[in-house]
Scaffold this motif. Structure first.
Motif, PDB file in Angstrom:
ATOM      1  N   VAL A  48      25.214  18.934  77.020  1.00  0.00           N
ATOM      2  CA  VAL A  48      25.332  17.536  77.444  1.00  0.00           C
ATOM      3  C   VAL A  48      24.225  16.691  76.812  1.00  0.00           C
ATOM      4  CG1 VAL A  48      25.151  15.958  79.411  1.00  0.00           C
ATOM      5  CG2 VAL A  48      26.545  18.021  79.589  1.00  0.00           C
ATOM      6  N   SER A  49      23.017  17.218  76.781  1.00  0.00           N
ATOM      7  CA  SER A  49      21.885  16.499  76.182  1.00  0.00           C
ATOM      8  C   SER A  49      22.131  16.252  74.694  1.00  0.00           C
ATOM      9  CB  SER A  49      20.591  17.289  76.371  1.00  0.00           C
ATOM     10  OG  SER A  49      20.309  17.495  77.742  1.00  0.00           O
ATOM     11  N   LEU A  50      22.643  17.272  74.010  1.00  0.00           N
ATOM     12  CA  LEU A  50      22.924  17.127  72.577  1.00  0.00           C
ATOM     13  C   LEU A  50      24.023  16.100  72.333  1.00  0.00           C
ATOM     14  CD1 LEU A  50      22.865  20.896  71.487  1.00  0.00           C
ATOM     15  CD2 LEU A  50      21.171  19.145  70.916  1.00  0.00           C
ATOM     16  N   VAL A  51      25.071  16.117  73.169  1.00  0.00           N
ATOM     17  CA  VAL A  51      26.162  15.153  73.023  1.00  0.00           C
ATOM     18  C   VAL A  51      25.645  13.734  73.264  1.00  0.00           C
ATOM     19  CG1 VAL A  51      28.369  14.351  73.966  1.00  0.00           C
ATOM     20  CG2 VAL A  51      27.982  16.795  73.612  1.00  0.00           C
ATOM     21  N   ALA A  52      24.778  13.573  74.265  1.00  0.00           N
ATOM     22  CA  ALA A  52      24.215  12.251  74.556  1.00  0.00           C
ATOM     23  C   ALA A  52      23.410  11.729  73.366  1.00  0.00           C
ATOM     24  CB  ALA A  52      23.330  12.324  75.803  1.00  0.00           C
ATOM     25  N   VAL A  53      22.623  12.603  72.758  1.00  0.00           N
ATOM     26  CA  VAL A  53      21.841  12.219  71.576  1.00  0.00           C
ATOM     27  C   VAL A  53      22.774  11.860  70.418  1.00  0.00           C
ATOM     28  CG1 VAL A  53      20.226  13.041  69.819  1.00  0.00           C
ATOM     29  CG2 VAL A  53      19.816  13.569  72.223  1.00  0.00           C
ATOM     30  N   MET A  54      23.831  12.668  70.239  1.00  0.00           N
ATOM     31  CA  MET A  54      24.803  12.385  69.187  1.00  0.00           C
ATOM     32  C   MET A  54      25.454  11.021  69.383  1.00  0.00           C
ATOM     33  SD  MET A  54      26.794  15.999  68.501  1.00  0.00           S
ATOM     34  CE  MET A  54      28.162  15.087  67.782  1.00  0.00           C
ATOM     35  N   LEU A  55      25.866  10.725  70.614  1.00  0.00           N
ATOM     36  CA  LEU A  55      26.498   9.442  70.890  1.00  0.00           C
ATOM     37  C   LEU A  55      25.543   8.289  70.594  1.00  0.00           C
ATOM     38  CD1 LEU A  55      28.374  10.245  74.232  1.00  0.00           C
ATOM     39  CD2 LEU A  55      29.414   9.804  71.993  1.00  0.00           C
ATOM     40  N   PHE A  56      24.287   8.467  70.957  1.00  0.00           N
ATOM     41  CA  PHE A  56      23.278   7.442  70.707  1.00  0.00           C
ATOM     42  C   PHE A  56      23.138   7.189  69.205  1.00  0.00           C
ATOM     43  CE2 PHE A  56      18.903   5.903  70.184  1.00  0.00           C
ATOM     44  CZ  PHE A  56      18.882   4.873  71.108  1.00  0.00           C
ATOM     45  N   ILE A  57      23.062   8.276  68.430  1.00  0.00           N
ATOM     46  CA  ILE A  57      22.915   8.159  66.977  1.00  0.00           C
ATOM     47  C   ILE A  57      24.168   7.559  66.345  1.00  0.00           C
ATOM     48  CG2 ILE A  57      22.678   9.466  64.826  1.00  0.00           C
ATOM     49  CD1 ILE A  57      20.932  11.455  66.415  1.00  0.00           C
ATOM     50  N   PHE A  58      25.332   8.020  66.818  1.00  0.00           N
ATOM     51  CA  PHE A  58      26.589   7.550  66.219  1.00  0.00           C
ATOM     52  C   PHE A  58      26.879   6.094  66.576  1.00  0.00           C
ATOM     53  CE2 PHE A  58      27.282  11.789  64.861  1.00  0.00           C
ATOM     54  CZ  PHE A  58      28.276  11.744  63.892  1.00  0.00           C
ATOM     55  N   ASN A  59      26.304   5.590  67.655  1.00  0.00           N
ATOM     56  CA  ASN A  59      26.435   4.164  67.941  1.00  0.00           C
ATOM     57  C   ASN A  59      25.779   3.334  66.840  1.00  0.00           C
ATOM     58  OD1 ASN A  59      27.882   4.356  70.328  1.00  0.00           O
ATOM     59  ND2 ASN A  59      26.065   4.430  71.624  1.00  0.00           N
ATOM     60  N   PHE A  60      24.616   3.789  66.391  1.00  0.00           N
ATOM     61  CA  PHE A  60      23.927   3.091  65.299  1.00  0.00           C
ATOM     62  C   PHE A  60      24.707   3.228  63.989  1.00  0.00           C
ATOM     63  CE2 PHE A  60      20.283   3.560  68.198  1.00  0.00           C
ATOM     64  CZ  PHE A  60      19.742   2.283  68.123  1.00  0.00           C
ATOM     65  N   ILE A  61      25.234   4.422  63.745  1.00  0.00           N
ATOM     66  CA  ILE A  61      26.027   4.630  62.530  1.00  0.00           C
ATOM     67  C   ILE A  61      27.266   3.743  62.550  1.00  0.00           C
ATOM     68  CG2 ILE A  61      27.367   6.306  61.203  1.00  0.00           C
ATOM     69  CD1 ILE A  61      25.475   8.474  62.237  1.00  0.00           C
ATOM     70  N   SER A  62      27.900   3.661  63.714  1.00  0.00           N
ATOM     71  CA  SER A  62      29.093   2.830  63.860  1.00  0.00           C
ATOM     72  C   SER A  62      28.776   1.366  63.552  1.00  0.00           C
ATOM     73  CB  SER A  62      29.642   2.953  65.289  1.00  0.00           C
ATOM     74  OG  SER A  62      30.696   2.033  65.504  1.00  0.00           O
ATOM     75  N   GLU A  63      27.675   0.878  64.093  1.00  0.00           N
ATOM     76  CA  GLU A  63      27.275  -0.514  63.830  1.00  0.00           C
ATOM     77  C   GLU A  63      26.953  -0.734  62.356  1.00  0.00           C
ATOM     78  OE1 GLU A  63      24.081  -1.548  66.418  1.00  0.00           O
ATOM     79  OE2 GLU A  63      25.255  -1.232  68.261  1.00  0.00           O
ATOM     80  N   ALA A  64      26.295   0.263  61.749  1.00  0.00           N
ATOM     81  CA  ALA A  64      25.944   0.147  60.333  1.00  0.00           C
ATOM     82  C   ALA A  64      27.186   0.111  59.450  1.00  0.00           C
ATOM     83  CB  ALA A  64      25.047   1.311  59.921  1.00  0.00           C
ATOM     84  N   LEU A  65      28.260   0.753  59.923  1.00  0.00           N
ATOM     85  CA  LEU A  65      29.508   0.796  59.159  1.00  0.00           C
ATOM     86  C   LEU A  65      30.483  -0.297  59.609  1.00  0.00           C
ATOM     87  CD1 LEU A  65      30.101   4.679  59.032  1.00  0.00           C
ATOM     88  CD2 LEU A  65      29.382   3.193  57.153  1.00  0.00           C
ATOM     89  N   GLY A  66      29.978  -1.275  60.313  1.00  0.00           N
ATOM     90  CA  GLY A  66      30.809  -2.413  60.698  1.00  0.00           C
ATOM     91  C   GLY A  66      31.745  -2.164  61.862  1.00  0.00           C
ATOM     92  N   GLY A  67      31.329  -1.326  62.805  1.00  0.00           N
ATOM     93  CA  GLY A  67      32.168  -1.047  63.974  1.00  0.00           C
ATOM     94  C   GLY A  67      33.131   0.105  63.762  1.00  0.00           C
ATOM     95  N   ALA A  68      32.721   1.080  62.971  1.00  0.00           N
ATOM     96  CA  ALA A  68      33.579   2.234  62.681  1.00  0.00           C
ATOM     97  C   ALA A  68      33.823   3.068  63.939  1.00  0.00           C
ATOM     98  CB  ALA A  68      32.945   3.107  61.599  1.00  0.00           C
ATOM     99  N   SER A  69      34.974   3.732  63.975  1.00  0.00           N
ATOM    100  CA  SER A  69      35.361   4.535  65.136  1.00  0.00           C
ATOM    101  C   SER A  69      35.955   5.857  64.676  1.00  0.00           C
ATOM    102  CB  SER A  69      36.391   3.779  65.984  1.00  0.00           C
ATOM    103  OG  SER A  69      36.952   4.614  66.975  1.00  0.00           O
ATOM    104  N   PHE A  70      35.772   6.905  65.504  1.00  0.00           N
ATOM    105  CA  PHE A  70      36.371   8.208  65.173  1.00  0.00           C
ATOM    106  C   PHE A  70      37.433   8.600  66.191  1.00  0.00           C
ATOM    107  CE2 PHE A  70      32.305   8.831  67.356  1.00  0.00           C
ATOM    108  CZ  PHE A  70      32.690   9.559  68.481  1.00  0.00           C
TER     109      PHE A  70
END
Length: 237
Positions: A48-70
């Protein structure tokens, strides 16, 4: 042009998500072994901790890519809840890009994963009859959609706490559905692993991992929109 950029961003972030998520099992195992702990509760906490960290990081990646989604169900969720409407043209580009990114991610991690951890790789798989699996996947996606919308739109302001709640909710539903469909709750992730195993073009896959999640998402988001209607924009006089 914006739709093409969004599609490219979706393909990239989906590829990265599949790669990253596939390492959760091995990393949890390594951490547990290093601490000499084999407790299920401890492993769940680490994951759960790793997933939370991943989500936090991927939020920044998503914003950097203009609102990208998986996850393509987000398009349906935001539309049904009356939050945001994606054009049909944009969806027609973004969804295939996500599917391609997921398939590429699954193929890549299969080659990169060390031999001793390859047995931990694998996506969702049907463990019950097709109709039961379809109901389970629909119900699970219904649940995660409603919970995710509530946490994202009405949850705590803290990004860390939001990601932790999303990670915990996701893991609980993954455990609940583990004896039914895997589960997936994300059609393109299911497609990526099904493509790897040459099961992507079957009716069973389409019915359980595509139709049911989208039905569950639309019903859930529609209910959310009724309970928590979006604010009405008042016209300026």
């Amino acid at each position: 042009m914006d739709a093409i950029k969004s599609a490219i961003g979706d393909g990239i972030i989906t590829f990265m998500w599949v790669l990253s998520a596939s390492t959760l099992g091995p990393i949890t195992s390594i951490i547990g072994s290093s601490f000499g702990v084999e407790s299920v509760i401890f492993n769940l906490f680490i994951t759960v901790s790793l997933v939370a960290v991943m989500l936090f990081i991927f939020n920044f990646i998503s914003e950097a890519l203009g609102g990208a989604s998986f996850n393509p169900t987000l398009f349906a969720a935001f539309y049904a809840a009356g939050i945001r409407k994606e054009s049909l043209f944009s969806v027609s580009l973004r969804l295939p890009a996500q599917a391609a990114g997921a398939a590429a991610g699954a193929l890549t991690i299969k080659e990169l994963m060390p031999l001793q951890y390859k047995h931990m790789l694998g996506g969702p798989s049907l463990k019950v009859d097709m109709h039961t699996g379809a109901i389970a996947e629909g119900v699970l996606t219904f649940a995660i959609t409603f919970v995710a919308l509530f946490i994202i739109l009405r949850g705590p302001k803290s990004s860390f706490l939001k990601n932790w709640l999303l990670a915990m909710s996701t893991m609980m539903l993954l455990i609940a559905g583990s004896s039914y469909t895997g589960p997936s709750m994300n059609p393109v992730i299911a497609f990526g692993w099904a493509y790897l195993n040459n099961r992507h073009n079957t009716w069973e896959h389409f019915y359980v991992y595509w139709i049911s999640p989208f039905v569950g998402t639309i019903l859930s988001a529609s209910l959310y929109g009724v309970i928590f209607p979006p604010p009405v924009k008042q016209k300026k006089p």
